[in-house]
Design a protein around this motif. Sequence first.
Motif, PDB file in Angstrom:
ATOM      1  N   HIS A  21       0.839  -1.188   0.000  1.00  0.00           N
ATOM      2  CA  HIS A  21       0.000   0.000   0.000  1.00  0.00           C
ATOM      3  C   HIS A  21       0.878   1.243   0.000  1.00  0.00           C
ATOM      4  N   HIS A  22       0.322   2.335  -0.457  1.00  0.00           N
ATOM      5  CA  HIS A  22       1.044   3.604  -0.443  1.00  0.00           C
ATOM      6  C   HIS A  22       0.067   4.767  -0.382  1.00  0.00           C
ATOM      7  N   LEU A  23       0.609   5.906  -0.016  1.00  0.00           N
ATOM      8  CA  LEU A  23      -0.121   7.173  -0.023  1.00  0.00           C
ATOM      9  C   LEU A  23       0.422   8.019  -1.171  1.00  0.00           C
ATOM     10  N   ARG A  24      -0.478   8.764  -1.793  1.00  0.00           N
ATOM     11  CA  ARG A  24      -0.065   9.784  -2.746  1.00  0.00           C
ATOM     12  C   ARG A  24      -1.136  10.865  -2.765  1.00  0.00           C
ATOM     13  N   PRO A  25      -0.761  12.079  -3.205  1.00  0.00           N
ATOM     14  CA  PRO A  25      -1.760  13.142  -3.261  1.00  0.00           C
ATOM     15  C   PRO A  25      -2.944  12.736  -4.143  1.00  0.00           C
ATOM     16  N   ILE A  26      -4.122  13.037  -3.648  1.00  0.00           N
ATOM     17  CA  ILE A  26      -5.344  12.695  -4.380  1.00  0.00           C
ATOM     18  C   ILE A  26      -5.529  13.680  -5.530  1.00  0.00           C
ATOM     19  N   SER A  27      -6.264  13.249  -6.541  1.00  0.00           N
ATOM     20  CA  SER A  27      -6.554  14.132  -7.669  1.00  0.00           C
ATOM     21  C   SER A  27      -7.981  13.893  -8.151  1.00  0.00           C
ATOM     22  N   GLU A  28      -8.436  14.792  -8.972  1.00  0.00           N
ATOM     23  CA  GLU A  28      -9.770  14.659  -9.562  1.00  0.00           C
ATOM     24  C   GLU A  28      -9.909  13.327 -10.293  1.00  0.00           C
ATOM     25  N   ALA A  29      -8.840  12.857 -10.892  1.00  0.00           N
ATOM     26  CA  ALA A  29      -8.869  11.595 -11.640  1.00  0.00           C
ATOM     27  C   ALA A  29      -9.162  10.385 -10.755  1.00  0.00           C
ATOM     28  N   ASP A  30      -9.084  10.547  -9.445  1.00  0.00           N
ATOM     29  CA  ASP A  30      -9.337   9.442  -8.512  1.00  0.00           C
ATOM     30  C   ASP A  30     -10.801   9.302  -8.123  1.00  0.00           C
ATOM     31  N   THR A  31     -11.671  10.102  -8.696  1.00  0.00           N
ATOM     32  CA  THR A  31     -13.079  10.103  -8.297  1.00  0.00           C
ATOM     33  C   THR A  31     -13.715   8.721  -8.403  1.00  0.00           C
TER      34      THR A  31
END
Length: 165
Positions: A21-31
Motif C-alpha cells: 500500500h502507499h499514499l499519494r496526493p489525491i486528484s480529480e482523476a481518482d473520483t
Amino acid sequence: MSWLPDDFVHPVHVPLPGGTHHLRPISEADTALDYPAVMGSRERLWDIFGPAWGWPQETMSYEEDRVDLLRHEEEIAAHRSFNYALFDTAETALLGCVYIDPPERAGSDGEISWWVVDNLLGGEVERTLDTLVPQWIAADWPFRRPRFLGRDISWRDWLALPQHP
C-alpha cells in the motif's frame, strides 16, 4: 505568511511498510475510486467528520465528489492543504485518506486526520497507517506542534478550542 516554508516540497509517494500500500496526493482523476470508498463508509465517516466538516453528506453525488477532489488537487498544488489517498500497489482501490491541514484551532501548526474504509477497520492496514502517519509527519513535514485529530485530541475537544489566531 504561509503555514509552510516557501521551499517545502511535499512528498508525492509514501510507501507503507509491507510494500502493498502507499499514499499519494489525491486528484480529480481518482473520483471513480474515491466515491465508492467514501460512500461505502459514509455513516462512520459522517460520525467522525460530519460535526466539523459537514462531510460526507448522505446525498453527495459523484459529481460533487469530483468537484471536491478537484478542489483538493488545487489546494495541494498551492500548498494550502493536503489530501493523501491510501491505495493498493496497483491503485485499483482507494482505501482511505490522510488530511494535512493548516491549523483551524489554537495550539498547533498543522492538523492531521485520517481514515480507512470500513472493511479495513481493526486490521493490519489500519494499524500500519496509524503507526506510519505520526512518524511520517515527524520525519517529512516541517511542523513543530502537529495535532492528530481524533487521536491525541477528540474531535469534540478540538471543536471546543479557540480559533487559530
